[in-house]
Design a protein around this motif. Structure first.
Motif, short mmCIF file in Angstrom:
data_model
loop_
_atom_site.label_atom_id
_atom_site.label_comp_id
_atom_site.label_asym_id
_atom_site.label_seq_id
_atom_site.Cartn_x
_atom_site.Cartn_y
_atom_site.Cartn_z
N PRO A 287 -9.27 -4.66 0.00
CA PRO A 287 -8.76 -5.85 -0.70
C PRO A 287 -8.77 -7.07 0.21
N ASP A 288 -8.78 -8.26 -0.40
CA ASP A 288 -8.74 -9.50 0.38
C ASP A 288 -7.42 -9.64 1.11
N ASP A 289 -6.35 -9.20 0.47
CA ASP A 289 -5.02 -9.29 1.06
C ASP A 289 -4.73 -7.99 1.80
N GLU A 290 -4.62 -8.05 3.12
CA GLU A 290 -4.40 -6.84 3.92
C GLU A 290 -3.07 -6.17 3.61
N ASP A 291 -2.12 -6.90 2.99
CA ASP A 291 -0.83 -6.31 2.65
C ASP A 291 -0.92 -5.42 1.42
N GLU A 292 -2.06 -5.39 0.76
CA GLU A 292 -2.18 -4.66 -0.50
C GLU A 292 -2.80 -3.28 -0.34
N TRP A 293 -2.85 -2.78 0.87
CA TRP A 293 -3.31 -1.40 1.06
C TRP A 293 -2.48 -0.76 2.14
N TRP A 294 -2.43 0.53 2.11
CA TRP A 294 -1.76 1.27 3.17
C TRP A 294 -2.51 2.57 3.39
N PRO A 295 -2.61 3.04 4.63
CA PRO A 295 -3.22 4.34 4.88
C PRO A 295 -2.28 5.43 4.41
N CYS A 296 -2.82 6.54 3.99
CA CYS A 296 -1.98 7.64 3.51
C CYS A 296 -2.41 8.92 4.21
N GLU A 297 -1.79 9.23 5.35
CA GLU A 297 -2.07 10.48 6.03
C GLU A 297 -1.54 11.64 5.20
N LEU A 298 -1.81 12.86 5.63
CA LEU A 298 -1.41 14.02 4.84
C LEU A 298 0.10 14.16 4.73
N ASP A 299 0.86 13.53 5.64
CA ASP A 299 2.30 13.73 5.64
C ASP A 299 3.08 12.47 5.33
N CYS A 300 2.46 11.47 4.69
CA CYS A 300 3.20 10.27 4.34
C CYS A 300 2.89 9.86 2.90
N HIS A 301 3.66 8.93 2.40
CA HIS A 301 3.58 8.56 1.00
C HIS A 301 3.54 7.04 0.83
N PRO A 302 2.99 6.55 -0.29
CA PRO A 302 3.08 5.12 -0.55
C PRO A 302 4.54 4.68 -0.66
N GLU A 303 4.79 3.40 -0.40
CA GLU A 303 6.17 2.91 -0.48
C GLU A 303 6.67 2.87 -1.92
N THR A 304 5.78 3.01 -2.88
CA THR A 304 6.19 3.02 -4.29
C THR A 304 6.35 4.44 -4.81
N MET A 305 6.66 5.38 -3.92
CA MET A 305 6.77 6.79 -4.32
C MET A 305 7.82 7.01 -5.40
N ASP A 306 8.86 6.14 -5.42
CA ASP A 306 9.88 6.29 -6.45
C ASP A 306 9.31 6.01 -7.83
N GLU A 307 8.26 5.21 -7.92
CA GLU A 307 7.64 4.90 -9.21
C GLU A 307 6.54 5.90 -9.56
N HIS A 308 5.98 6.54 -8.55
CA HIS A 308 4.91 7.51 -8.76
C HIS A 308 5.24 8.78 -7.98
N PRO A 309 6.29 9.49 -8.39
CA PRO A 309 6.75 10.65 -7.61
C PRO A 309 5.68 11.72 -7.48
N GLY A 310 5.48 12.16 -6.25
CA GLY A 310 4.54 13.25 -6.00
C GLY A 310 3.11 12.82 -5.80
N LEU A 311 2.78 11.55 -6.04
CA LEU A 311 1.41 11.08 -5.93
C LEU A 311 1.12 10.58 -4.52
N ARG A 312 0.02 11.07 -3.94
CA ARG A 312 -0.47 10.57 -2.67
C ARG A 312 -1.83 9.93 -2.91
N TRP A 313 -2.00 8.75 -2.39
CA TRP A 313 -3.26 8.04 -2.58
C TRP A 313 -3.97 7.96 -1.25
N HIS A 314 -5.10 8.66 -1.12
CA HIS A 314 -5.87 8.66 0.12
C HIS A 314 -6.97 7.61 0.02
N CYS A 315 -6.85 6.58 0.85
CA CYS A 315 -7.84 5.51 0.84
C CYS A 315 -8.31 5.29 2.27
N ARG A 316 -8.50 4.03 2.66
CA ARG A 316 -8.98 3.73 4.00
C ARG A 316 -7.99 4.25 5.05
#
Length: 248
Positions: free
Chosen positions: A158-187
């Motif tokens: 994305p153009d805005d660097e604040d709009e992505w986060w790495p997702c290692e095997l043992d961490c979760h997006p900060e919006t996990m409360d809205e998407h419980p159990g979902l891990r998004w593996h990207c860059r």
């Protein structure tokens, strides 16, 4: 006012750049042998890198108490060495016959990673609705330990660097409360590729839908996956409440 998820908002933005791989080998790679499976993934455009392998219930790496035995790359430079070159992958297979392999995400594909039970529910819904589902991997076993990985086209950078986060095997997006159990593996992340072995008696990581399938836009899967994760989280909480009643 209902709080909107940054994750959902970003996925709904128009995509730019590469849409990932669209190949058709004519038969599912899910039925092949170890080398065939890995080379089919490379042919589909999935960048591969060698990973550790299980040693009993532990890991082949030298780290004492490895938190992810058999699930992490061998090299710290895995993002740099990850490749789709068949010759290089074949060399690794000969040199490291027991190695698992990971694929680096955020280059040719992303992965939406959900609990196994939620994945089964979402997959049934998607196929009943006629939605084209891309490659799907089963990892682990059991309703609480198993995972289902849905491979999708990458959303790119994305153009805005604040709009992505790495997702290692043992961490979760900060919006996990809205998407419980979902891990998004990207860059900056990776997932195990079939037929990787897991510690102990767990079944090997395996294809449910092979890598020859076209990669779908993640938006086409998002609603079914998040709905299934929400149901899974609610049922899981009810199970825990029943197991540990107040006043025990």
């Amino acid at each position: 006012m209902e709080r909107k998820s940054r994750f959902s908002q970003w996925l709904r933005r128009p995509r730019s750049g590469s849409d990932g791989v669209d190949t058709d080998t004519g038969s599912s790679a899910a039925q092949g042998g170890r080398e065939d499976l890995l080379l089919a993934a490379a042919d589909a455009g999935f960048p591969l890198a060698p990973a550790a392998h299980p040693s009993g219930y532990g890991c082949s790496c030298e780290r004492i108490g490895c938190p992810t035995p058999g699930r992490h790359p061998v090299s710290f430079g895995w993002q740099t060495v990850a490749t789709t070159d068949r010759e290089k992958v074949t060399q690794w297979l000969r040199k490291h016959p027991q190695a698992n392999f990971v694929t680096a995400t955020g280059i040719a594909h992303d992965v939406l990673d959900v609990p196994l039970e939620a994945g089964r529910s979402a997959l049934a819904r998607l196929e009943a609705e006629g939605v084209e589902v891309g490659p799907v991997v089963l990892s682990g076993a059991g309703p609480r330990e198993g995972r289902m990985l849905f491979f999708t086209a990458t959303r790119g950078t994305p153009d805005d660097e604040d709009e992505w986060w790495p997702c290692e095997l043992d961490c979760h997006p900060e919006t996990m409360d809205e998407h419980p159990g979902l891990r998004w593996h990207c860059r900056g992340s990776y997932v195990l590729l079939p037929p990787s072995r897991l510690p102990g008696d767990q079944p090997a990581v395996r294809w449910l839908r092979g890598p020859e399938r076209p990669l779908p836009d993640p938006l086409t899967l998002l609603e079914a996956l998040t709905d299934a994760c929400a149901v899974y989280a609610r049922e899981d909480n009810e199970h825990e409440s029943a197991a540990w009643p107040i006043g025990r």
